[in-house]
Write a protein that holds these residues in place. Sequence first.
Motif, PDB file in Angstrom:
ATOM      1  N   ALA A 184     -89.757   3.954  25.016  1.00 23.41           N
ATOM      2  CA  ALA A 184     -88.647   3.259  25.680  1.00 23.41           C
ATOM      3  C   ALA A 184     -88.590   3.621  27.164  1.00 23.41           C
ATOM      4  N   ALA A 185     -88.824   4.913  27.490  1.00 22.63           N
ATOM      5  CA  ALA A 185     -88.836   5.333  28.887  1.00 22.63           C
ATOM      6  C   ALA A 185     -89.964   4.643  29.652  1.00 22.63           C
ATOM      7  N   TYR A 186     -91.113   4.496  29.012  1.00 22.45           N
ATOM      8  CA  TYR A 186     -92.256   3.830  29.636  1.00 22.45           C
ATOM      9  C   TYR A 186     -91.920   2.372  29.962  1.00 22.45           C
ATOM     10  N   GLY A 230     -86.231  16.903  32.519  1.00 18.92           N
ATOM     11  CA  GLY A 230     -85.097  16.192  31.963  1.00 18.92           C
ATOM     12  C   GLY A 230     -84.058  17.083  31.325  1.00 18.92           C
ATOM     13  N   ASN A 231     -84.504  18.145  30.665  1.00 22.75           N
ATOM     14  CA  ASN A 231     -83.561  18.993  29.935  1.00 22.75           C
ATOM     15  C   ASN A 231     -82.601  19.746  30.843  1.00 22.75           C
ATOM     16  N   ILE A 232     -82.978  19.946  32.111  1.00 26.54           N
ATOM     17  CA  ILE A 232     -82.079  20.642  33.043  1.00 26.54           C
ATOM     18  C   ILE A 232     -81.655  19.738  34.204  1.00 26.54           C
ATOM     19  N   GLY A 233     -82.063  18.468  34.163  1.00 26.77           N
ATOM     20  CA  GLY A 233     -81.586  17.511  35.133  1.00 26.77           C
ATOM     21  C   GLY A 233     -82.080  17.714  36.546  1.00 26.77           C
ATOM     22  N   VAL A 279     -84.363  14.644  24.129  1.00 29.55           N
ATOM     23  CA  VAL A 279     -85.041  13.616  23.339  1.00 29.55           C
ATOM     24  C   VAL A 279     -84.179  13.255  22.137  1.00 29.55           C
ATOM     25  N   ALA A 280     -83.969  11.964  21.964  1.00 30.39           N
ATOM     26  CA  ALA A 280     -83.167  11.470  20.844  1.00 30.39           C
ATOM     27  C   ALA A 280     -83.579  10.024  20.578  1.00 30.39           C
ATOM     28  N   GLU A 281     -83.035   9.444  19.534  1.00 34.91           N
ATOM     29  CA  GLU A 281     -83.276   8.028  19.308  1.00 34.91           C
ATOM     30  C   GLU A 281     -82.850   7.260  20.568  1.00 34.91           C
ATOM     31  N   VAL A 286     -78.384   7.405  25.933  1.00 34.13           N
ATOM     32  CA  VAL A 286     -79.397   8.361  26.357  1.00 34.13           C
ATOM     33  C   VAL A 286     -80.373   7.718  27.336  1.00 34.13           C
ATOM     34  N   MET A 287     -80.690   6.422  27.141  1.00 32.56           N
ATOM     35  CA  MET A 287     -81.648   5.789  28.041  1.00 32.56           C
ATOM     36  C   MET A 287     -81.040   5.508  29.412  1.00 32.56           C
TER      37      MET A 287
END
Length: 334
Positions: A184-186, A230-233, A279-281, A286-287
Amino acid sequence: MAIDRKFERDIDILLAEEFSVSPCFSDWFLTRTSKFKTAKAQVAGVYVSKSGSLGESDLVVLFDEAGENGSRFALLIEDKVNAPFMPDQAARYRLRGEHEVQNGQYTDYEIVLCSPAAYCVDNAKAQLFDSRVSYEDIGNFLMSCNRDDPRTAYRSQFISSAAKPGGSKWEQLQDDVTDRFWEAAYQIATDEFPELEMKKLRLTKGSTLINFRPREMPMYPRRYYIFLKGNIGLVDLTFSEVLPRLFLPLVKPILKDGMKVVRTGRSTAIRLEVSPFIVAEPDEAVMDKVRLALSASARLIRFYYENRSMLDQAAAQSLADPAQNYGAKTDGYS
């Protein structure tokens, strides 16, 4: 306690210590070289990750030969565990050696590959080095020095086990949710931020760390890239082997809102902060966070293109000291 996975940097540090404190090890190592196997010399300097305009050597060891007419020579050592060679890696080691001879830093040199013995089997690029010293031989030598010393036994086992098949292999954990997330990110990156030149990713379970390096961003003599954490922005436009205290005053006049200069290991980055994500659905909430992170990444790429000349010049004038060890600390500067 055993350490299952070894990295090249771990081997660099272990060998640097042995060269620094053990004349017995240094003498033995010289016998494994081509040019200097009969040399009588003592270590005059040890440098880890020595870098300059012609790239980086994992380990450089300077030797002074005995006697009134003794000269100084160098071993330029590349450590490999299981990573492939970079393009023209041996040739670039040789180029650095020739350059430093011309500059009078030493009179002769040899480029050496340290690796598992199996790494050199049917590996034509390994044969381009002047000599090759295996981790197995190093481990055996260390053990032969003092079999009853627990510290020696540990160090011997440490470097020998780096040579075991799979002993230092990182295994990627496949995960369907992670795959759907990055697919989805791609799609977002391809549709909305083509300047990222994002490639399809297969990341290990839960990973939120990715790099972007569009084709127009330099690889040599310094590597520039976008590092998204991503995990720490955090999103970093990273300049390898650059000192922030020199770089900041040169680029401060062109920094835009939200940008600051930070140290990242041995590099310097122009950083933007974004909302962290995990990372999640790939639902809308989230997107949206991923979209903001990708947008910040694209913004830094455009910033580089718009200010390429000034940034390249600032990086060239802010080179790190090859002998300095930065560790992994990250500091803010603006």
